[in-house]
Design a protein around this motif. Structure first.
Motif, short mmCIF file in Angstrom:
data_model
loop_
_atom_site.label_atom_id
_atom_site.label_comp_id
_atom_site.label_asym_id
_atom_site.label_seq_id
_atom_site.Cartn_x
_atom_site.Cartn_y
_atom_site.Cartn_z
N THR A 116 0.71 1.13 -11.27
CA THR A 116 -0.12 0.58 -9.91
C THR A 116 -0.37 1.88 -9.26
O THR A 116 -1.67 1.96 -9.01
CB THR A 116 0.14 -0.49 -9.76
OG1 THR A 116 0.16 -1.26 -10.62
CG2 THR A 116 -1.06 -1.10 -8.82
N ASN A 117 0.71 2.34 -8.37
CA ASN A 117 0.38 3.19 -8.06
C ASN A 117 -0.30 4.36 -8.88
O ASN A 117 -1.21 5.92 -8.21
CB ASN A 117 2.19 3.82 -7.24
CG ASN A 117 1.95 2.67 -5.96
OD1 ASN A 117 0.97 2.47 -5.41
ND2 ASN A 117 3.22 2.26 -6.07
N SER A 118 0.99 4.74 -9.58
CA SER A 118 0.72 6.34 -10.17
C SER A 118 -1.07 6.57 -11.08
O SER A 118 -1.72 8.28 -10.59
CB SER A 118 2.01 6.66 -11.09
OG SER A 118 1.67 5.94 -11.93
N MET A 119 -1.63 5.46 -11.29
CA MET A 119 -3.03 5.31 -11.78
C MET A 119 -3.77 5.17 -10.74
O MET A 119 -5.03 5.77 -11.32
CB MET A 119 -2.38 4.37 -12.60
CG MET A 119 -2.31 5.12 -13.90
SD MET A 119 -2.74 6.11 -15.16
CE MET A 119 -1.63 7.74 -13.99
N ASN A 120 -3.96 4.35 -9.68
CA ASN A 120 -4.97 3.98 -8.62
C ASN A 120 -4.68 5.01 -7.63
O ASN A 120 -6.28 4.88 -7.13
CB ASN A 120 -4.29 2.44 -7.98
CG ASN A 120 -4.88 1.92 -9.12
OD1 ASN A 120 -5.95 1.27 -9.39
ND2 ASN A 120 -3.65 0.86 -9.20
N GLU A 135 5.20 3.01 2.74
CA GLU A 135 5.94 2.25 2.23
C GLU A 135 6.08 0.58 3.55
O GLU A 135 6.51 0.95 4.26
CB GLU A 135 7.71 2.56 1.41
CG GLU A 135 7.20 2.98 -0.23
CD GLU A 135 8.33 3.40 -0.45
OE1 GLU A 135 8.82 2.35 -1.08
OE2 GLU A 135 8.29 4.26 -0.69
N GLY A 136 6.32 -0.32 2.50
CA GLY A 136 7.27 -1.37 3.82
C GLY A 136 8.18 -1.78 4.77
O GLY A 136 8.59 -1.12 4.91
N LEU A 167 -1.04 1.02 1.48
CA LEU A 167 0.63 0.53 2.16
C LEU A 167 1.59 -0.44 0.65
O LEU A 167 1.24 -1.33 -0.01
CB LEU A 167 0.26 -0.44 2.98
CG LEU A 167 1.80 -1.91 2.65
CD1 LEU A 167 3.15 -0.74 3.95
CD2 LEU A 167 1.51 -2.34 4.07
N ASP A 168 2.49 0.40 0.49
CA ASP A 168 3.28 -0.05 -0.56
C ASP A 168 3.91 -1.06 -0.58
O ASP A 168 5.15 -0.65 0.35
CB ASP A 168 4.32 1.21 -1.09
CG ASP A 168 4.52 0.97 -2.25
OD1 ASP A 168 4.72 -0.13 -2.21
OD2 ASP A 168 5.34 1.38 -3.25
N GLU A 169 3.71 -2.45 -0.52
CA GLU A 169 4.65 -3.59 -0.02
C GLU A 169 5.15 -3.48 -1.20
O GLU A 169 6.16 -5.20 -1.44
CB GLU A 169 3.62 -4.61 0.33
CG GLU A 169 3.49 -4.41 1.74
CD GLU A 169 3.29 -5.76 2.54
OE1 GLU A 169 4.26 -6.32 3.38
OE2 GLU A 169 2.46 -6.09 2.78
#
Length: 495
Positions: free
Chosen positions: A174-178, A248-249, A276-278
């Protein structure tokens, strides 16, 4: 200072012995177990650099038994482990066939205790499994989109308080591709120095310029924002196409909570975007478990990209992104994870839906609310008791991630082994995952930890702390003898 110096000396001695052992291996005096190029490929350009494995070969292998322990039960408050032994100094392991029962689990991200094989999720998940099967064997854009996916995303958007949401099969992806779908060449990423590897990888894959600010340091972030606006892009000095702040959260190695109100204030002041990564904060923070945004009482619309995972508080798998409808519609078409990855398994989707409704109170019970409050009580109680015992711990008082500092390299493996002897399973972490002098044990608390379980764990940690001389703190808190556990409620700590 003494601890820091001795830590460096310890790593220095380990490094010297590592070079000595590599020399002995080169001359076939010591047997070489590590991966090497095949003889017939000696003339090839090396597939990997042998020196890059120096740390793994000579330091990690000494304490490898502290990781990858095979669990053969649900990752609940207690777990069962397969017993294993090594006869060649941790290069290989042999299973004895025995099962070590009832190990207190202080390492899983099961914050609300929904990773279970009973309870509210079992019947709905079993029903969906019998109806849809295990996997969809297709992407969402082809034949892998079912009504359960649509139901999940509608519920998720309502839960987060955003216009729309998109679910993915893997949190890391989700992070590495978005991030590469959102920024590219000519854009600037301002990233916290302690951001997760998935965020770092996504930033690198995007091709955008990356600048690092000190952890949770608003002066450092504001200076980078000012410089970015004043000087623009290198050489050309053109304005940046976009500026994206990534935070990050809850930081999973530090236990610290992001200073979100100040980050949002800077974002608005300098007209930049916020990602924001929660992953660790969603479900675990806030009176209703809606994460760090609710914890600070902020408006979800002030966060441009709300990312999180279902792998922690929801006891499932996958990740999500929430935000404006235009953003989500764009990602459905341009995100590699959305277009090319196989869609979420229907039973996993049902697990997320059931637990999310439970947290929101839409299942007609107060179980979710009780677990959120129990986690908050456990967190404050456990952190306070560790401080009273004389340990140095990092992070925010309301963070269920509790890093207990070990510092010296020899104490990393020793702490993990001694705790396992006492039937406590903990995660120990050292360099390069942490700074070289800040090795630690990372304890993750859960709502299913009762006070009895926590007291047993604290007693054993106290024993091992005395044995390994881990009580570094000079400032011990005075025990609050007049305050029973049940009264340490979430409401008391809101301010």
């Amino acid at each position: 200072m003494l601890v820091a110096v001795l830590t460096y000396v310890g790593y220095g001695i380990l490094t010297l012995f590592g070079y000595l052992r590599d020399f002995l291996r080169y001359w076939k005096i010591e047997k070489c177990h590590n991966a090497t190029e095949r003889e017939e490929q000696r003339d090839f350009v090396p597939l990997y650099q042998d020196f890059e494995n120096f740390y793994t070969r000579n330091l990690y292998m000494r304490i490898r038994d502290s990781w990858n322990r095979p669990i053969c039960s649900v990752p609940g408050g207690k777990v069962d482990l397969l017993e294993r032994v090594s006869h060649d100094y941790n290069w290989t392991f042999t299973y004895t066939g025995k099962v070590i029962k009832d190990i207190i689990n202080m390492g899983s991200y099961n914050y609300l205790g929904f990773a279970e094989n009973a309870g509210p999720s079992k019947i709905p998940v079993t029903k969906v499994l019998s109806q849809y099967g295990c996997g969809m064997c297709s992407t969402r854009q082809e034949m892998g989109n079912v009504d359960k996916h649509e139901e999940l995303e509608t519920l998720l958007a309502r839960y987060l308080g955003v216009e729309s949401a998109l679910a993915y099969g893997m949190g890391f992806a989700t992070n590495s591709m978005n991030i590469p779908a959102l920024v590219g060449k000519g854009c600037l990423i301002l990233s916290d120095e302690l951001n997760h590897a998935s965020l770092v990888l996504g930033a690198r894959l995007s091709g955008a310029t990356i600048r690092i600010f000190k952890h949770n340091n608003m002066q450092s972030l504001e200076k980078l924002l000012k410089d970015a606006i004043v000087y623009g892009q290198p050489r050309t000095h053109r304005p940046w196409k976009k500026i994206l702040i990534i935070v990050e959260g809850i930081y999973s190695m530090e236990g610290s909570i992001v200073r979100l109100p100040e980050v949002i204030a800077l974002k608005k002041k300098y007209k930049s975007y916020l990602y924001l990564d929660e992953a660790h904060s969603i479900g675990a923070l806030g009176p209703n478990g809606r994460g760090v945004v609710e914890y600070f009482g902020l408006d979800p619309e002030d966060v441009d990209i709300m990312m999180g995972t279902f792998t922690k508080s929801f006891g499932a798998a996958g990740g999500y992104i929430g935000g404006k409808k235009e953003l989500i519609d764009y990602l459905r078409v341009h995100s590699h994870s959305a277009v090319y990855a196989t869609s979420l398994s229907p039973p996993v989707v049902q697990q997320i839906i059931t637990t999310m409704k439970c947290i929101m109170g839409e299942d007609g019970t107060t179980l979710g609310k009780q677990r959120i409050q129990q986690l908050a009580e456990n967190t404050r109680y456990f952190r306070r008791r560790l401080k009273e015992l004389g340990f140095i711990i990092y992070g925010n008082e309301d963070s269920p991630v509790v890093p207990l500092m070990l510092y010296m390299p020899a104490k990393i493996g020793a702490f993990g082994r001694e705790m396992l002897k006492r039937h406590i399973g903990v995660v120990v972490v050292g360099f390069p995952a942490t700074p070289i002098i800040e090795s630690r044990a990372r304890i993750c608390l859960s709502a299913i930890h009762t006070k009895e379980i926590l007291d047993i764990a604290l007693k054993k940690i106290d024993e091992v702390g005395d044995l390994l001389m881990l009580k570094y703190s000079r400032h011990r808190q005075v025990p609050l003898l007049d305050r029973p556990f049940d009264e340490t409620t979430y409401e008391e700590t809101e301010d």
